[in-house]
Design an enzyme around this catalytic site. Structure first.
Site, PDB file in Angstrom:
ATOM      1  N   ASP A  94       0.861  -1.185   0.000  1.00 24.47           N
ATOM      2  CA  ASP A  94       0.000   0.000   0.000  1.00 24.47           C
ATOM      3  C   ASP A  94       0.899   1.237   0.000  1.00 24.47           C
ATOM      4  O   ASP A  94       1.621   1.486   0.969  1.00 24.47           O
ATOM      5  CB  ASP A  94      -0.892  -0.013   1.238  1.00 24.47           C
ATOM      6  CG  ASP A  94      -1.847   1.180   1.305  1.00 24.47           C
ATOM      7  OD1 ASP A  94      -1.742   2.075   0.445  1.00 24.47           O
ATOM      8  OD2 ASP A  94      -2.670   1.213   2.237  1.00 24.47           O
ATOM      9  N   ALA A 125      -2.183   4.112  -8.556  1.00 27.29           N
ATOM     10  CA  ALA A 125      -2.893   5.386  -8.726  1.00 27.29           C
ATOM     11  C   ALA A 125      -4.392   5.180  -8.617  1.00 27.29           C
ATOM     12  O   ALA A 125      -4.907   4.090  -8.886  1.00 27.29           O
ATOM     13  CB  ALA A 125      -2.550   6.009 -10.081  1.00 27.29           C
ATOM     14  N   TYR A 126      -5.067   6.245  -8.236  1.00 22.07           N
ATOM     15  CA  TYR A 126      -6.523   6.319  -8.287  1.00 22.07           C
ATOM     16  C   TYR A 126      -6.843   6.963  -9.626  1.00 22.07           C
ATOM     17  O   TYR A 126      -6.508   8.132  -9.862  1.00 22.07           O
ATOM     18  CB  TYR A 126      -7.040   7.164  -7.132  1.00 22.07           C
ATOM     19  CG  TYR A 126      -8.547   7.268  -7.028  1.00 22.07           C
ATOM     20  CD1 TYR A 126      -9.247   6.562  -6.056  1.00 22.07           C
ATOM     21  CD2 TYR A 126      -9.269   8.092  -7.881  1.00 22.07           C
ATOM     22  CE1 TYR A 126     -10.630   6.671  -5.942  1.00 22.07           C
ATOM     23  CE2 TYR A 126     -10.651   8.207  -7.790  1.00 22.07           C
ATOM     24  CZ  TYR A 126     -11.321   7.491  -6.812  1.00 22.07           C
ATOM     25  OH  TYR A 126     -12.685   7.596  -6.702  1.00 22.07           O
ATOM     26  N   THR A 127      -7.473   6.222 -10.542  1.00 21.67           N
ATOM     27  CA  THR A 127      -7.644   6.709 -11.922  1.00 21.67           C
ATOM     28  C   THR A 127      -9.098   6.920 -12.334  1.00 21.67           C
ATOM     29  O   THR A 127      -9.358   7.220 -13.499  1.00 21.67           O
ATOM     30  CB  THR A 127      -6.986   5.722 -12.901  1.00 21.67           C
ATOM     31  OG1 THR A 127      -7.579   4.423 -12.736  1.00 21.67           O
ATOM     32  CG2 THR A 127      -5.483   5.634 -12.669  1.00 21.67           C
ATOM     33  N   THR A 178       0.083  12.610 -15.570  1.00 24.32           N
ATOM     34  CA  THR A 178      -0.937  12.690 -16.606  1.00 24.32           C
ATOM     35  C   THR A 178      -1.013  14.072 -17.235  1.00 24.32           C
ATOM     36  O   THR A 178      -0.618  15.083 -16.622  1.00 24.32           O
ATOM     37  CB  THR A 178      -2.310  12.341 -15.988  1.00 24.32           C
ATOM     38  OG1 THR A 178      -3.352  12.602 -16.922  1.00 24.32           O
ATOM     39  CG2 THR A 178      -2.578  13.183 -14.747  1.00 24.32           C
ATOM     40  N   TYR A 196      -9.110  14.709  -9.924  1.00 24.14           N
ATOM     41  CA  TYR A 196      -8.082  13.749 -10.327  1.00 24.14           C
ATOM     42  C   TYR A 196      -6.801  14.467 -10.755  1.00 24.14           C
ATOM     43  O   TYR A 196      -5.697  14.142 -10.294  1.00 24.14           O
ATOM     44  CB  TYR A 196      -8.614  12.886 -11.472  1.00 24.14           C
ATOM     45  CG  TYR A 196      -7.540  12.078 -12.166  1.00 24.14           C
ATOM     46  CD1 TYR A 196      -6.951  10.980 -11.534  1.00 24.14           C
ATOM     47  CD2 TYR A 196      -7.119  12.421 -13.451  1.00 24.14           C
ATOM     48  CE1 TYR A 196      -5.954  10.248 -12.174  1.00 24.14           C
ATOM     49  CE2 TYR A 196      -6.133  11.694 -14.096  1.00 24.14           C
ATOM     50  CZ  TYR A 196      -5.550  10.604 -13.450  1.00 24.14           C
ATOM     51  OH  TYR A 196      -4.566   9.889 -14.084  1.00 24.14           O
ATOM     52  N   LYS A 253      -3.070  14.390  -8.908  1.00 28.31           N
ATOM     53  CA  LYS A 253      -1.866  13.952  -9.617  1.00 28.31           C
ATOM     54  C   LYS A 253      -0.798  15.055  -9.629  1.00 28.31           C
ATOM     55  O   LYS A 253       0.406  14.779  -9.540  1.00 28.31           O
ATOM     56  CB  LYS A 253      -2.204  13.524 -11.038  1.00 28.31           C
ATOM     57  CG  LYS A 253      -3.050  12.265 -11.127  1.00 28.31           C
ATOM     58  CD  LYS A 253      -2.338  11.035 -10.578  1.00 28.31           C
ATOM     59  CE  LYS A 253      -1.263  10.535 -11.503  1.00 28.31           C
ATOM     60  NZ  LYS A 253      -0.631   9.283 -11.009  1.00 28.31           N
ATOM     61  N   TRP A 271      -3.870   9.123 -22.312  1.00 23.20           N
ATOM     62  CA  TRP A 271      -4.664   8.136 -23.054  1.00 23.20           C
ATOM     63  C   TRP A 271      -3.971   6.767 -23.076  1.00 23.20           C
ATOM     64  O   TRP A 271      -3.734   6.184 -24.131  1.00 23.20           O
ATOM     65  CB  TRP A 271      -4.908   8.611 -24.480  1.00 23.20           C
ATOM     66  CG  TRP A 271      -5.616   9.917 -24.646  1.00 23.20           C
ATOM     67  CD1 TRP A 271      -5.853  10.870 -23.679  1.00 23.20           C
ATOM     68  CD2 TRP A 271      -6.170  10.434 -25.860  1.00 23.20           C
ATOM     69  NE1 TRP A 271      -6.518  11.930 -24.212  1.00 23.20           N
ATOM     70  CE2 TRP A 271      -6.729  11.710 -25.547  1.00 23.20           C
ATOM     71  CE3 TRP A 271      -6.238   9.962 -27.162  1.00 23.20           C
ATOM     72  CZ2 TRP A 271      -7.354  12.498 -26.491  1.00 23.20           C
ATOM     73  CZ3 TRP A 271      -6.867  10.759 -28.112  1.00 23.20           C
ATOM     74  CH2 TRP A 271      -7.422  12.004 -27.793  1.00 23.20           C
TER      75      TRP A 271
END
Length: 438
Positions: A198, A218-220, A259, A283, A287, A307
């Site tokens: 974690d 990552a939380y995407t 990103t 988001y 990031k 992408w």
């Protein structure tokens, strides 16, 4: 000469009182080519009798050796697995004006040439009973004197070489698209999914036996993040902060994935690494915070992409499924960018770790032309021998009507000139798509 073994000339300042030298001077020595190996412990060995011989010992750390008084003959054999000089030996006399940097995995030994010699060495890890030590016989070195005062352990060592494996690379978020792709280009890395590691509460590990962390965790869920901001920030910002602390404390390289969503999309050209960030949604903001956290590690690569398409849930696979079912999808035409295949992203990350260019931010996407999501969808339909006119272009506003969607940048095209200058040329995304659809 053993690769990575470095012999340094030290300035010795003498007068009637004796002499003085700087046995470790980080700024000067790194400027002269010595790795910034961050020593954590200093050891001193007093040797009473000439001929006393110690080694050969390959401990799991780097060393910088010299003498305080007297002289020794240093001897080394390369035991590093995969080293171009594996099995080779080297010797040099070490007096007060000499220091030798000994890389991890090179077995180190010495013979005392004068009575009362004091041997000094710095190391960048602490001794541990659980660490892996590989030792080999002193007889592999041609010593100038008859060896005496050998320890029982040293006297019993054999001449057979045992390879010392290199420091490891740890990959978090190993079951994501990029984590899966990295398995193919870094097969010897340690891949850990969330269940085993974690990033927001990293478990203890022997970090000095690693050389890099690649954070693919990552939380995407872009839209879900708007109502689940705490989780997004916890994973995307706190996680990199924790890893950056570990990297800084243990002299590791941290690779942090980011990103194009850190930008607002208001541009008439591809974004460069030094352009101001201005995220439009939770988001992207989380990031961006993760980037800032990762940058606190002295050795870091922040890799921005867009992408991403790989093994797992992605836009291309969704369009493939719709095409194979002869469905006519509505796809936005006013969000522009370039697809990035996870295989290319993995290849670029491996390139950065191998070539080690200047630390900082790098943009890494597929090469080729800028397109809208509708054009990418049409390319998928064409590649599957379906009529591209089945794709129905719509505006973002039309597509979002009646839906709770996060605001997205209208342009996320990234300039890849900086990473290309390091020798990495991204594959044209259209070639990548053709290969992906096979």
């Amino acid at each position: 000469m053993i690769e990575g073994l470095q012999v340094l000339d030290l300035a010795v300042h003498e007068d009637a009182r004796g002499w003085f030298k700087e046995a470790w001077q980080r700024t000067r020595m790194t400027r002269e080519g010595l790795p910034d190996f961050r020593p954590v412990q200093s050891n001193v060995v007093h040797n009473a009798t000439a001929g006393t011989t110690r080694g050969l010992h390959a401990e799991p750390w780097d060393k910088l050796v010299t003498v305080g008084t007297g002289r020794v003959q240093g001897g080394w054999v390369d035991l590093r697995e995969g080293s171009p000089t594996y099995g080779e030996t080297h010797t040099v006399e070490i007096g007060p004006g000499t220091a030798v940097f000994v890389p991890r995995g090179v077995a180190n030994g010495y013979q005392v040439l004068e009575d009362g010699t004091t041997y000094l060495y710095l190391v960048n890890d602490h001794w541990s009973a659980d660490a892996q030590y590989v030792n080999v016989s002193h007889t592999l070195i041609d010593w100038p004197l008859e060896p005496v005062n050998l320890s029982e352990k040293d006297a019993a060592l054999g001449t057979e070489l045992q390879p010392v494996p290199p420091r490891k690379i740890l990959v978090t978020g190993a079951n994501g698209q990029v984590g899966r792709a990295l398995r193919k280009v870094l097969p010897d890395a340690e891949f850990l999914p969330h269940a085993d590691f974690d990033v927001t509460a990293p478990p203890e590990r022997p970090w000095r036996q690693y050389r890099a962390i690649i954070n693919c965790a990552a939380y995407t869920a872009v839209d879900q993040a708007e109502t689940d901001a705490a989780t997004a920030w916890h994973v995307n910002a706190r996680g990199p902060a924790q890893l950056a602390r570990i990297a800084a404390e243990n002299n590791l390289t941290l690779v942090q994935l980011s990103t194009d969503y850190v930008f607002d999309g208001v541009t008439d050209r591809p974004y460069r690494e030094d352009d101001a960030i201005a995220p439009l949604n939770v988001y992207g903001a989380s990031k961006a915070a993760g980037e800032m956290a990762a940058s606190t590690a002295p050795r870091h690569y922040i890799v921005r992409s867009s992408w991403v398409v790989g093994e797992g849930r992605n836009f291309v696979d969704t369009m493939r499924d719709l095409a194979e079912r002869d469905i006519r999808p509505q796809v936005v035409h006013d969000q522009k960018g370039r697809p990035t295949f996870a295989s290319e992203l993995a290849r670029g990350i491996a390139h950065l770790l191998e070539v080690e260019p200047e630390y900082g931010i790098y943009h890494l996407t597929g090469g080729g032309d800028e397109v809208g999501f509708d054009e990418l969808a049409m390319a998928v339909y064409t590649g599957l021998h379906r009529d591209p006119d089945m794709v129905q272009p719509v505006s973002t506003a039309q597509y979002a009507e009646g839906k709770e969607l996060a605001t997205r940048p209208s342009t996320g095209t990234l300039d890849t000139a900086k990473i290309e200058a390091t020798g990495f040329v991204p594959q044209n995304w259209r070639v990548g798509l053709a290969l992906y659809l096979l």
